[in-house]
Design an enzyme around this catalytic site. Structure first.
Site, short mmCIF file in Angstrom:
data_model
loop_
_atom_site.label_atom_id
_atom_site.label_comp_id
_atom_site.label_asym_id
_atom_site.label_seq_id
_atom_site.Cartn_x
_atom_site.Cartn_y
_atom_site.Cartn_z
N HIS A 325 0.82 -1.22 0.00
CA HIS A 325 0.00 0.00 0.00
C HIS A 325 0.86 1.27 0.00
O HIS A 325 2.08 1.23 0.20
CB HIS A 325 -0.95 0.01 1.20
CG HIS A 325 -0.25 0.04 2.53
ND1 HIS A 325 0.36 1.17 3.03
CD2 HIS A 325 -0.08 -0.92 3.48
CE1 HIS A 325 0.86 0.92 4.23
NE2 HIS A 325 0.62 -0.36 4.52
N CYS A 343 3.47 -4.60 6.68
CA CYS A 343 3.07 -4.38 5.30
C CYS A 343 4.26 -3.92 4.46
O CYS A 343 5.31 -3.55 4.98
CB CYS A 343 1.97 -3.33 5.23
SG CYS A 343 0.38 -3.88 5.89
#
Length: 417
Positions: A325, A343
């Protein structure tokens, strides 16, 4: 004439030669050859266990056809259901009894064709139609994912309506669940638990392939009181082969299309204590906006690691909240240091480009991280982290099958950044 000394009466032919025509042939027979007669109705010579007229046969009981009396015998039996499937069976050497050697389908219509002959060698025929009773319980199969276009890493899933245990029952299910791809590749089913199977090729699916999955289980006996039910077939297509490989130690992601590098992206991955999982993952979903909170992964609110952030262009790769992301707040660490909570973060422009490029089923791998390896089944599609030999041991058609494996329910947690 007795049964063991049946002789065929020779047909007498005479070659007639006349002054006007040479070579004309006239043939005549005695008219007593039993094979020349039309087959007689053999209804009085046979009995079968299909139940009284108007009553359905028990699909859990074998079908038997017997010859009545001592002067006739059965020469051939075929039984087929409405779909054309043959019922296997064996005829005794003396021709007195035929018995099915495979289970009948439940809730099916069968056509039974019996050939006989009497003591004089005359052929008899009888065709009988009968129905089998519906199953006490139906095993239904739901294939996944939904029809559409996916990446080359997308496994086929089969969700069963009731648990199936034991190697024989599982083998029956596997044989009836057919997967075909064009181009053709080698593949196999793997039992995740008693109600879930995954199918994958030995290597990834070919790019731009067509994959179909269907069930031939309807009516088939799986276990006592359990028969296969109807199932909707599945057709999916694969797109280009998209692979994204993140080297956590080098802080970069290399993205390839059909084997050619199309972009190298500076990234940040999980910091110590939150290291990103190594191994091959598969894109599960795309979310253009996600609210990410540390409390969702057990971080106490107000602690040094606490966070509450609006996140854009989030590509999900695990159910527990690992994404690729946009992370503009850590831009100074992209390509230089690992500062995330697990992440893979990158610039907003790169994250949007990646988001627009990939689709569910595309491959996202991580190497060089201090994290553990992605598990195969309980947190997304980690199927590719099993070797082919290990994968095949999860098949009921393989010698190494596991029986009665426990559930592997996905831990559907909220995101970590």
């Amino acid at each position: 004439m007795n049964h063991t000394s049946r002789n065929r009466i020779p047909i007498r032919c005479a070659l007639l030669v006349t002054p006007l025509a040479i070579g004309a042939v006239a043939c005549g027979g005695s008219g007593t050859d039993p094979l020349a007669d039309k087959p007689y109705d053999a209804a009085e010579q046979i009995a079968f266990s299909g139940g009284p007229k108007g009553r359905a046969a028990d699909p859990d009981e074998p079908l038997e056809v017997t010859a009545k009396g001592g002067d006739s015998r059965i020469t051939d039996v075929t039984a087929t259901d409405a779909t054309g499937r043959y019922l296997r069976g064996e005829l005794t050497p003396d021709g007195k009894r035929w018995r099915s050697t495979a289970p009948l389908a439940a809730g099916a219509h069968y056509t039974l064709r019996v050939s006989t002959e009497n003591a004089d060698g005359r052929p008899g025929r009888k065709t009988i139609g009968f129905n089998t009773a519906p199953a006490d319980r139906l095993l239904r199969v739901r294939f996944g994912p939904d029809s559409g276009t996916y990446g080359v890493g997308q496994p086929i899933t089969a969700e069963l309506s009731v648990p199936v245990k034991g190697r024989a029952a599982r083998a029956t299910v596997e044989r009836a669940l057919r997967v075909h791809s064009q181009p053709v590749v080698e593949g196999a089913w793997h039992w995740v638990n008693d109600r879930t199977l995954h199918y994958r090729p030995r290597a990834y699916w070919p790019a731009r392939a067509t994959v179909t999955a269907r069930s031939n289980l309807e009516g088939i006996k799986v276990a006592d009181g359990l028969h296969g039910g109807p199932a909707r077939p599945l057709t999916l297509h694969t797109g280009a082969r998209i692979e994204a490989v993140t080297d956590a130690s080098a802080h970069q992601m290399v993205v390839k299309r059909d084997g050619k590098t199309i972009r190298t992206i500076p990234v940040t991955t999980g910091k110590p204590g939150f290291a990103t999982r190594n191994g091959v993952k598969v894109v599960l979903a795309k979310e253009s906006f996600v609210r990410m909170r540390g409390t969702s992964i057990g971080i106490a609110e107000g602690s040094a690691d606490s966070y509450d952030l609006p996140v854009h262009w989030a590509t999900r790769v695990t159910w527990s909240g690992e994404y690729v992301h946009a992370a503009p707040w850590s831009s100074g660490s992209h390509g230089a240091a690992n500062v995330s909570h697990g992440c893979t973060g990158m610039s907003s422009a790169n994250a949007q480009w990646f988001f627009d490029l990939v689709r569910p089923g595309d491959l996202v791998a991580v190497v060089g991280s201090g994290g553990s390896t992605m598990t195969p089944f309980d947190n997304g599609f980690g199927d590719w982290n099993l070797s082919w030999d290990a994968w095949r041991k999860g098949s009921a058609l393989s010698a190494g099958v596991r029986e009665g494996s426990g559930p592997a329910d996905a831990a559907r947690l909220r995101p970590a950044v």
